[in-house]
Design an enzyme around this catalytic site. Sequence first.
Site, PDB file in Angstrom:
ATOM      1  N   GLY A  59       0.879  -1.312  -0.143  1.00 50.60           N
ATOM      2  CA  GLY A  59       0.117   0.015  -0.036  1.00 50.60           C
ATOM      3  C   GLY A  59       0.850   1.315   0.128  1.00 50.60           C
ATOM      4  CG  LEU A 118       6.477   1.141   1.112  1.00 55.46           C
ATOM      5  CD1 LEU A 118       5.869   1.328  -0.036  1.00 55.46           C
ATOM      6  CD2 LEU A 118       7.722   0.173   1.094  1.00 55.46           C
ATOM      7  CD  GLU A 153      -1.171   2.339   2.588  1.00 53.68           C
ATOM      8  OE1 GLU A 153      -0.929   3.535   2.597  1.00 53.68           O
ATOM      9  OE2 GLU A 153      -0.574   1.528   2.916  1.00 53.68           O
TER      10      GLU A 153
END
Length: 167
Positions: free
Chosen positions: A46, A92, A134
Amino acid sequence: MALLKILHYPDTRLKKIAVPVTKFDRALAALVSDMAETMYAAPGIGLAATQVDVHRQVVVMDVSEERNNLLTLINARVTHKEGAQVYEEGCLSVPGIYDKVERAALVRVDYVDIKGKPCVLEASGLLAVCVQHELDHLQGKVFVEYLSPLKQGRIRTKLAKQAKANL
Ligand code: QAP
Ligand code: CO
């Protein structure tokens, strides 16, 4: 097609709040395409626009085993939440850090696709975790903010060291 630079926690730009998309044009299609390429290359499951310093309500996800089921959520709103589940999350924007976070087990989300067509998604399991993770990014929130202040401090120290080593 291009790989985008991903911001790393605790970059203050990760705290910005994203605005809704109003134009469903080629620039939006290019952003989604670049975000998907960046997510697959990482590799991740994501990516929110906030993480690539674009403060619009755009998210790409793919939780499939085969990595061939791209989901693009634009202007997403959670309309229903149910139950609870704990999942080991990563991000990330927080490389190398994983920890357990409790979130809803089931979510229903209203959103529009890349053409602006209204859609509804009902998600459970990993997909439900990913949607909530997200959508938090679009509100300026990173998963580490759910952890204790002690853990947040340790994560900041570790990432600062990594950033220094990467100079
Ligand atoms: C969010 O996270 C998520 O630390 C997406 O070194 C995570 O794609 C949703 C990644 C868990 C649900 C469950 C993280 C890649 C990817 C790292 C990601 C790393 C390399 C994270
Ligand atoms: Co993230």
